[in-house]
Scaffold this active site. Structure first.
Site, PDB file in Angstrom:
ATOM      1  N   LYS A 127       0.818  -1.086  -0.119  1.00  0.00           N
ATOM      2  CA  LYS A 127      -0.150   0.087   0.324  1.00  0.00           C
ATOM      3  C   LYS A 127       1.114   0.631  -0.042  1.00  0.00           C
ATOM      4  O   LYS A 127       1.989   1.361   0.116  1.00  0.00           O
ATOM      5  CB  LYS A 127      -1.309   0.106   1.214  1.00  0.00           C
ATOM      6  CG  LYS A 127      -2.272  -0.995   0.546  1.00  0.00           C
ATOM      7  CD  LYS A 127      -3.363  -0.814   1.916  1.00  0.00           C
ATOM      8  CE  LYS A 127      -4.802  -1.223   2.260  1.00  0.00           C
ATOM      9  NZ  LYS A 127      -5.356  -1.753   3.021  1.00  0.00           N
ATOM     10  N   ARG A 144      -3.393 -10.784   5.395  1.00  0.00           N
ATOM     11  CA  ARG A 144      -4.240 -10.463   3.719  1.00  0.00           C
ATOM     12  C   ARG A 144      -2.577  -9.748   2.500  1.00  0.00           C
ATOM     13  O   ARG A 144      -2.735  -8.367   2.616  1.00  0.00           O
ATOM     14  CB  ARG A 144      -4.992  -9.975   3.544  1.00  0.00           C
ATOM     15  CG  ARG A 144      -6.085  -8.854   1.818  1.00  0.00           C
ATOM     16  CD  ARG A 144      -6.536  -8.024   1.855  1.00  0.00           C
ATOM     17  NE  ARG A 144      -7.889  -8.565   0.795  1.00  0.00           N
ATOM     18  CZ  ARG A 144      -7.571  -6.963   0.265  1.00  0.00           C
ATOM     19  NH1 ARG A 144      -6.416  -6.461   0.210  1.00  0.00           N
ATOM     20  NH2 ARG A 144      -7.780  -7.340  -1.121  1.00  0.00           N
TER      21      ARG A 144
END
Length: 279
Positions: A230, A264
């Protein structure tokens, strides 16, 4: 001798089988979108999605999280029908090819969730925490599937303009607690919490939430950490999502040290190595 352990959390019922968290669970990301921030366009055909699913499972993924709508900051809205048209053919093909695989649908829409469950999905992963579709909680209650309750404000298009908090961890915990109460009132038994790294949060807020994520264990439910590649990593380093694997591993280490039960990730083999070193 094992040096680390996840925080105590109840098992969840996934398709009639218990998933427990003595050791962290790895969720592999399978985006079938043309515009996801890291792998958009890589898996937009059924054949490519099947190849990716096989690769993730072989590498050690215990859950496949299938997303057909990009929730990256600033992502454009697509119709519910387009999301279904993208998601359902790969779901059906993966269920047929890998009948034992645990599948999750990454959607904030109740109708998409319902169609995906009918097609064989076991878990609903809702980035909006029920805020973008008032039917979502009732749908999850109807189907009695595990639900991932994530903290977010606004929509993917607007969320980065909604980052005012009194205390980031307290405010996230309050949001999650309210969602848990509503879900319990509707009879939802299996809930996983996601603090929502990267959603309606500044880079500094993301890191404060990361460092204090263990404070959310008082809610007594499994916690999912989703920081894979991210912008909180690559913007801080001045690089790109393609260069963010090392940073992802570093931050996943911090998540494991804080007792997070589910990682995740895009890069399953690397995450599995990390978990195996810890446990």
């Amino acid at each position: 001798m094992k040096k680390f352990q996840t925080a105590t959390a109840p098992s969840i019922n996934v398709g009639g089988k218990l998933m427990t968290f003595e050791k962290p669970v790895i969720m592999g990301i399978l985006n079938v979108t043309p515009d996801s921030f890291f792998d958009g366009g890589d898996n937009t055909t059924v054949e490519k999605a099947l190849e990716k699913a096989s690769s993730l499972l072989t590498a050690g993924a215990q859950i496949l999280d299938i997303g057909a709508y990009s929730s990256r900051p600033g992502a454009p809205l697509i119709s519910s029908q387009e999301e279904m048209d993208r998601a359902l053919p790969p779901i059906l093909a993966i269920r047929n090819a890998f009948p034992e695989a645990i599948l999750s649908i990454d959607t904030f829409r109740a109708d998409v969730a319902a169609e995906a469950i009918d097609a064989g999905v076991h878990i609903v992963n809702d980035v909006s925490g029920g805020t973008l579709d008032e039917e979502m909680f009732a749908t999850v209650a109807k189907y009695q599937v595990p639900y991932i309750l994530m903290h977010m404000r606004g929509t993917p298009e607007t969320m980065q303009g909604q980052t005012e908090y009194t205390d980031i961890v307290t405010d996230v915990a309050t949001f999650l607690g309210q969602g848990i109460a509503r879900l319990r009132d509707l009879g939802v038994k299996d809930i996983i919490l996601d603090p929502g790294f990267g959603f309606a949060k500044t880079i500094d807020q993301n890191y404060e939430l990361l460092y204090r994520v263990d404070e959310l264990h008082y809610l007594g439910l499994p916690i999912l950490g989703g920081i894979s590649r991210k912008s909180m990593i690559y913007k801080k380093l001045g690089t790109t999502a393609q260069e963010a694997l090392n940073g992802t591993t570093a931050l996943n280490t911090l998540l494991l040290e804080r007792g997070v039960q589910i990682l995740r990730v895009h890069d399953v083999a690397e995450a599995k190595q990390l978990v195996d070193l810890f446990y």
